[in-house]
Design an enzyme around this catalytic site. Sequence first.
Site, mmCIF file in Angstrom:
data_model
loop_
_atom_site.group_PDB
_atom_site.id
_atom_site.type_symbol
_atom_site.label_atom_id
_atom_site.label_comp_id
_atom_site.label_asym_id
_atom_site.label_seq_id
_atom_site.Cartn_x
_atom_site.Cartn_y
_atom_site.Cartn_z
ATOM 1 N N GLY A 123 11.788 -6.051 17.783
ATOM 2 C CA GLY A 123 10.583 -6.255 16.981
ATOM 3 C C GLY A 123 9.303 -5.708 17.584
ATOM 4 O O GLY A 123 8.211 -6.178 17.239
ATOM 5 N N SER A 124 9.402 -4.689 18.425
ATOM 6 C CA SER A 124 8.161 -4.130 18.986
ATOM 7 C C SER A 124 7.338 -3.462 17.882
ATOM 8 O O SER A 124 6.104 -3.477 17.924
ATOM 9 C CB SER A 124 8.442 -3.155 20.128
ATOM 10 O OG SER A 124 9.059 -1.985 19.648
ATOM 11 N N ILE B 167 22.382 -0.480 5.959
ATOM 12 C CA ILE B 167 22.174 0.423 4.828
ATOM 13 C C ILE B 167 21.843 -0.459 3.630
ATOM 14 O O ILE B 167 22.468 -1.513 3.448
ATOM 15 C CB ILE B 167 23.464 1.225 4.541
ATOM 16 C CG1 ILE B 167 23.901 1.981 5.800
ATOM 17 C CG2 ILE B 167 23.267 2.173 3.369
ATOM 18 C CD1 ILE B 167 25.311 2.548 5.691
ATOM 19 N N ASN C 45 10.821 3.286 6.077
ATOM 20 C CA ASN C 45 11.601 3.104 7.305
ATOM 21 C C ASN C 45 11.019 3.993 8.390
ATOM 22 O O ASN C 45 10.458 5.047 8.109
ATOM 23 C CB ASN C 45 13.069 3.497 7.065
ATOM 24 C CG ASN C 45 13.932 3.266 8.306
ATOM 25 O OD1 ASN C 45 13.797 2.245 8.984
ATOM 26 N ND2 ASN C 45 14.809 4.207 8.621
ATOM 27 N N HIS D 8 12.103 5.949 12.023
ATOM 28 C CA HIS D 8 13.288 6.394 12.758
ATOM 29 C C HIS D 8 12.843 7.187 13.991
ATOM 30 O O HIS D 8 11.977 8.061 13.871
ATOM 31 C CB HIS D 8 14.172 7.251 11.851
ATOM 32 C CG HIS D 8 15.443 7.647 12.511
ATOM 33 N ND1 HIS D 8 16.469 6.753 12.752
ATOM 34 C CD2 HIS D 8 15.845 8.831 13.038
ATOM 35 C CE1 HIS D 8 17.449 7.377 13.380
ATOM 36 N NE2 HIS D 8 17.095 8.639 13.564
ATOM 37 N N ASP E 164 19.202 6.453 7.130
ATOM 38 C CA ASP E 164 18.054 7.227 7.621
ATOM 39 C C ASP E 164 17.785 8.444 6.743
ATOM 40 O O ASP E 164 17.664 9.585 7.226
ATOM 41 C CB ASP E 164 18.278 7.634 9.089
ATOM 42 C CG ASP E 164 18.409 6.422 9.989
ATOM 43 O OD1 ASP E 164 17.677 5.439 9.773
ATOM 44 O OD2 ASP E 164 19.243 6.439 10.912
HETATM 45 C C1 GAR Z 1 12.819 1.588 16.620
HETATM 46 O O1 GAR Z 1 12.812 2.586 17.610
HETATM 47 C C2 GAR Z 1 13.140 2.178 15.265
HETATM 48 O O2 GAR Z 1 12.637 3.470 15.093
HETATM 49 C C3 GAR Z 1 14.652 2.194 15.324
HETATM 50 O O3 GAR Z 1 14.979 0.964 15.880
HETATM 51 C C4 GAR Z 1 13.992 0.631 16.840
HETATM 52 C C5 GAR Z 1 13.589 -0.805 16.642
HETATM 53 O O4 GAR Z 1 12.769 -1.238 17.693
HETATM 54 N N1 GAR Z 1 15.235 2.394 14.033
HETATM 55 C C6 GAR Z 1 16.335 3.104 13.832
HETATM 56 O O5 GAR Z 1 16.987 3.614 14.731
HETATM 57 C C7 GAR Z 1 16.736 3.265 12.377
HETATM 58 N N2 GAR Z 1 17.863 4.088 12.282
HETATM 59 P P1 GAR Z 1 11.924 -2.563 17.582
HETATM 60 O O6 GAR Z 1 12.895 -3.670 17.136
HETATM 61 O O7 GAR Z 1 11.408 -2.799 18.960
HETATM 62 O O8 GAR Z 1 10.837 -2.340 16.574
#
Ligand code: GAR
Length: 189
Positions: free
Chosen positions: A11-12, A91, A106, A108, A144
């Site tokens: 969740g950053s 998905i 979203n 990515h 994605d």
């Molecule tokens: C982030 O880097 C996001 O871009 C990625 O998951 C991470 C979540 O980090 N998403 C994907 O890879 C989608 N395919 P977070 O929980 O610290 O926000």
Amino acid sequence: MNFAVLASGNGSNLQAIIDAIKKKKIKANLNVVISDKKDAFVLKRALKAGIPTVVIDLKFFKSRASMDKAIVKELKGFGIDFVVLAGYMRILSSYFVKAYKNKILNIHPALLPLFKGAHAIRDAFDAGVKTTGVTVHFVDEKVDHGPIIAQESLRIKKGESLKSLEARIHKVEHKMYPKVIDFFAKGRI
Ligand code: GAR
């Protein structure tokens, strides 16, 4: 405009969004955080910020479609206008995509359409590309995938470690996503 964040992990990105709302850099209301993982740290971040949380776990449903129906029901109940996926590792069914057509974003950690999936930073690093980056896009039924809204590229430094690259990618995400969300909420996308 009211929005929801859906997330499965640390969740950053949610934190960056919460901080941006506090600084009035996002002029929209974050009404609910939904996770498919009851132990995800993202839920703690939401609770700390006083944002309602809901857990909707696939294991309690017969199918992905019925899980998504439950999610859409919650979203409607919270008066949600648009949805922000932030590390939501699922998905979406066509039911969900249609219910919020062109209203689901979203983020990515790669330059789509390259390096889709759950390990994009590592995959790009292992592939030895010189440039990677971050993409924000509208969501459709594929992984994605969907119209690209914004991209920022980042050069991988000679001899850089994966850890350092991950940190730099996340830094870009945390700046970029709040900006795009604010633009979207203002009807500028
Ligand atoms: C982030 O880097 C996001 O871009 C990625 O998951 C991470 C979540 O980090 N998403 C994907 O890879 C989608 N395919 P977070 O929980 O610290 O926000």
